[in-house]
Design a protein around this motif. Structure first.
Motif, short mmCIF file in Angstrom:
data_model
loop_
_atom_site.label_atom_id
_atom_site.label_comp_id
_atom_site.label_asym_id
_atom_site.label_seq_id
_atom_site.Cartn_x
_atom_site.Cartn_y
_atom_site.Cartn_z
N ASP A 108 11.21 -1.95 0.90
CA ASP A 108 9.75 -1.93 0.70
C ASP A 108 9.13 -0.67 1.32
N VAL A 109 9.62 -0.27 2.49
CA VAL A 109 9.11 0.93 3.14
C VAL A 109 9.38 2.15 2.27
N LEU A 110 10.59 2.27 1.77
CA LEU A 110 11.01 3.45 1.02
C LEU A 110 10.56 3.46 -0.43
N GLY A 111 10.10 2.33 -0.94
CA GLY A 111 9.65 2.24 -2.32
C GLY A 111 8.41 3.09 -2.56
N ASP A 112 8.28 3.61 -3.76
CA ASP A 112 7.13 4.45 -4.08
C ASP A 112 5.81 3.69 -4.00
N TYR A 113 5.81 2.46 -4.45
CA TYR A 113 4.57 1.69 -4.41
C TYR A 113 4.88 0.23 -4.16
N GLN A 114 4.53 -0.23 -2.98
CA GLN A 114 4.67 -1.63 -2.61
C GLN A 114 3.27 -2.19 -2.42
N ARG A 115 2.99 -3.34 -2.98
CA ARG A 115 1.66 -3.92 -2.80
C ARG A 115 1.47 -4.33 -1.34
N ALA A 116 0.23 -4.39 -0.92
CA ALA A 116 -0.09 -4.74 0.46
C ALA A 116 0.40 -6.15 0.78
N LYS A 117 0.95 -6.31 1.98
CA LYS A 117 1.44 -7.63 2.40
C LYS A 117 1.65 -7.66 3.90
N VAL A 118 1.80 -8.88 4.43
CA VAL A 118 2.11 -9.11 5.84
C VAL A 118 3.20 -10.17 5.89
N GLU A 119 4.24 -9.89 6.67
CA GLU A 119 5.32 -10.86 6.87
C GLU A 119 5.57 -11.02 8.37
N GLU A 120 5.83 -12.24 8.79
CA GLU A 120 6.20 -12.48 10.18
C GLU A 120 7.70 -12.22 10.32
N THR A 121 8.09 -11.53 11.40
CA THR A 121 9.49 -11.27 11.69
C THR A 121 9.89 -12.01 12.96
N GLU A 122 11.15 -11.86 13.38
CA GLU A 122 11.59 -12.51 14.61
C GLU A 122 10.79 -12.03 15.82
N ASP A 123 10.50 -10.72 15.85
CA ASP A 123 9.86 -10.11 17.02
C ASP A 123 8.37 -9.86 16.87
N GLY A 124 7.85 -9.91 15.65
CA GLY A 124 6.44 -9.55 15.44
C GLY A 124 6.05 -9.66 13.99
N PHE A 125 5.55 -8.55 13.43
CA PHE A 125 5.07 -8.56 12.06
C PHE A 125 5.52 -7.30 11.32
N PHE A 126 5.58 -7.43 9.99
CA PHE A 126 5.81 -6.30 9.09
C PHE A 126 4.62 -6.27 8.15
N LEU A 127 3.95 -5.12 8.10
CA LEU A 127 2.77 -4.96 7.25
C LEU A 127 2.95 -3.76 6.33
N VAL A 128 2.48 -3.90 5.11
CA VAL A 128 2.40 -2.78 4.18
C VAL A 128 0.95 -2.68 3.75
N SER A 129 0.42 -1.47 3.83
CA SER A 129 -0.98 -1.25 3.48
C SER A 129 -1.09 -0.03 2.58
N ARG A 130 -2.11 -0.01 1.77
CA ARG A 130 -2.42 1.16 0.94
C ARG A 130 -3.51 1.94 1.65
N MET A 131 -3.33 3.24 1.76
CA MET A 131 -4.30 4.13 2.37
C MET A 131 -4.85 5.01 1.25
N THR A 132 -6.12 4.81 0.90
CA THR A 132 -6.70 5.57 -0.20
C THR A 132 -7.87 6.41 0.30
N GLU A 133 -8.01 7.57 -0.32
CA GLU A 133 -9.15 8.44 -0.04
C GLU A 133 -9.37 9.35 -1.24
N PHE A 134 -10.57 9.90 -1.33
CA PHE A 134 -10.88 10.85 -2.39
C PHE A 134 -10.45 12.26 -1.97
N THR A 135 -9.85 12.97 -2.90
CA THR A 135 -9.51 14.37 -2.67
C THR A 135 -10.76 15.22 -2.90
N PRO A 136 -10.72 16.51 -2.54
CA PRO A 136 -11.88 17.38 -2.80
C PRO A 136 -12.25 17.44 -4.29
N LEU A 137 -11.28 17.20 -5.18
CA LEU A 137 -11.56 17.21 -6.62
C LEU A 137 -11.94 15.81 -7.13
#
Length: 113
Positions: free
Chosen positions: A35-64
């Protein structure tokens, strides 16, 4: 140093040897690393043995006025945060700046910190 808190920030995925080492050292499940290495993974949260795994999308507008869409993956544990940014630009610098300023304020207030 298990008594300290650590933040490991990886920007870009060009070093597969490093990625494999982090996967082993932090006990990251192979599907989560996929999921980390994939080009596009949808946002999600998973509980792990030690904590959490989160995937988020970071979007912003470019100068164009195009939309720049990057992925941010985060693993948390008892004494660490491990972040993976698919882009070499740092979307977390503002967070780090706040932590630095807060930590320096705490140090000035308390000689025991």
């Amino acid at each position: 140093h298990p008594e300290q808190k650590h933040w490991v920030d990886v920007r870009g995925y060009g070093n597969l040897e490093l990625m494999q080492r982090l996967q082993e050292d932090f006990r990251i499940h192979p599907l989560q690393m996929e999921d980390v290495l994939g080009d596009y993974q949808r946002a999600k949260v998973e509980e792990t043995e030690d904590g959490f795994f989160l995937v988020s999308r970071m979007t912003e507008f470019t100068p164009l006025l195009d939309i720049d869409d990057d992925q941010l993956s985060i693993f948390t544990g008892p004494n660490y945060i491990l972040t993976f940014q698919d882009d070499y630009e740092d979307c977390l610098e503002a967070v780090r700046g706040r932590l630095r300023s807060t930590r320096s304020t705490i140090r000035r207030r308390s000689p025991l910190y």
